[in-house]
Design an enzyme around this catalytic site. Sequence first.
Site, PDB file in Angstrom:
ATOM      1  N   TYR A  71     -19.676 -22.010  -8.376  1.00 10.36           N
ATOM      2  CA  TYR A  71     -21.226 -21.936  -7.664  1.00 10.36           C
ATOM      3  C   TYR A  71     -21.789 -22.903  -7.833  1.00 10.36           C
ATOM      4  O   TYR A  71     -22.036 -23.340  -9.129  1.00 10.36           O
ATOM      5  CB  TYR A  71     -21.528 -20.497  -7.875  1.00 10.36           C
ATOM      6  N   SER A 219     -20.950  -9.154  -0.726  1.00 14.01           N
ATOM      7  CA  SER A 219     -21.262  -9.395   0.616  1.00 14.01           C
ATOM      8  C   SER A 219     -21.410  -7.963   1.083  1.00 14.01           C
ATOM      9  O   SER A 219     -21.005  -7.557   2.241  1.00 14.01           O
ATOM     10  CB  SER A 219     -20.219 -10.102   1.479  1.00 14.01           C
ATOM     11  N   ILE A 221     -24.045  -6.865   2.368  1.00  7.45           N
ATOM     12  CA  ILE A 221     -24.816  -6.942   3.624  1.00  7.45           C
ATOM     13  C   ILE A 221     -24.251  -7.635   4.767  1.00  7.45           C
ATOM     14  O   ILE A 221     -24.870  -8.134   5.768  1.00  7.45           O
ATOM     15  CB  ILE A 221     -26.289  -7.676   3.386  1.00  7.45           C
ATOM     16  N   GLY A 222     -22.890  -8.076   4.719  1.00  5.42           N
ATOM     17  CA  GLY A 222     -21.878  -8.544   5.457  1.00  5.42           C
ATOM     18  C   GLY A 222     -22.428  -9.980   5.751  1.00  5.42           C
ATOM     19  O   GLY A 222     -22.553 -10.533   6.959  1.00  5.42           O
TER      20      GLY A 222
END
Length: 352
Positions: A71, A219, A221-222
Amino acid sequence: MKSGRKLAMAEQFEMPRVKLGTQGLEVSKLGYGCMGLSGNYNNPVPDEEGIAVIKEAFSKGITFFDTSNLYGVNYANEYLVGKALKQLPREKIELATKFGVAGITPTEVIVKGSPEYARSCCEDSLKRLDVDYIDLYYIHRIDKTVPIEATMGELKKLVNEGKIRYIGLSEASPDTIRRAHAVHPISALQIEYSLWTRDIEEDIIPVCRELGIGIVPYSPIGRGFFAGKAIVEKVHPNSALENHPRFTGENFDKNKAIYFRIEKLAKKHGCTPAQLAISWVLHQGDDVVPIPGTTKIKNLHENIGSVKVKFTKDDLKEISDAVPVNEVAGIKTPTEALESFTWRYANTPLPK
């Protein structure tokens, strides 16, 4: 429940704690994914802002922080998390980082799982984070050319040396999970799981529960979809979502209908759509610990509020039925190259 937007506030409450796996790792019921602080969905935030978000999460009961050597530019996220840890009580933090993805381009993902690579990555992460040990060390993606037993053998040595405490896998297939667990117990599987990505329910979750492995959905929350910003505004111009199959063209137009259904249900439950999405994941089991990320303290408070949103069995069915998985348009990953390293394709050769 008709408590309105009070749920969006993160007023003081006791954050529940749960066990991940059977080896002793205990974490906050909601974790925090640190990736976005160093870009990907937006511009990287200044260090002081990122540190402030991490410290605020800790002050509200989140103790489980997730990063990776992948990251940010030049390992920026691990350096940032390391700086934040200097301002927090290390012994009260469950720190997770990862190794294995050596590079990503639009057409290629380079994954390395050799024992030598695993060790060098671990030692480099310890230096960047400036810590003596990593609580949970994940294999970020599975190297399909190296027997999982070889990678796990080296990680087991690192546990014995006290450099890591628990071992995790990310996007691993059922066969890979079983074979890895036979070398050394796996404490957690990190994998994409949300209202619109439920492909793990038949094959992955039962294996994890059989073996006593915790599930850490990323993810939840999509990729921000259920937070609604992409629907009403536009994705950030530097975002990885700008070309994501689910957020572009006809697919996006189709998927918007799903969002509006969830928005309607969120109003019914007196919460925000993002809270409804996270809470749905939280309700999938005591062994499920989602790690939503955000760069804004306001959104962090909203995410924490999702822990207080309660659903009945009928509520959960209504929410699930509002997002029929066969209606979701587009693959779940930003590129076909990344898709080829998701769990369905993550088998490794047998040891010689």
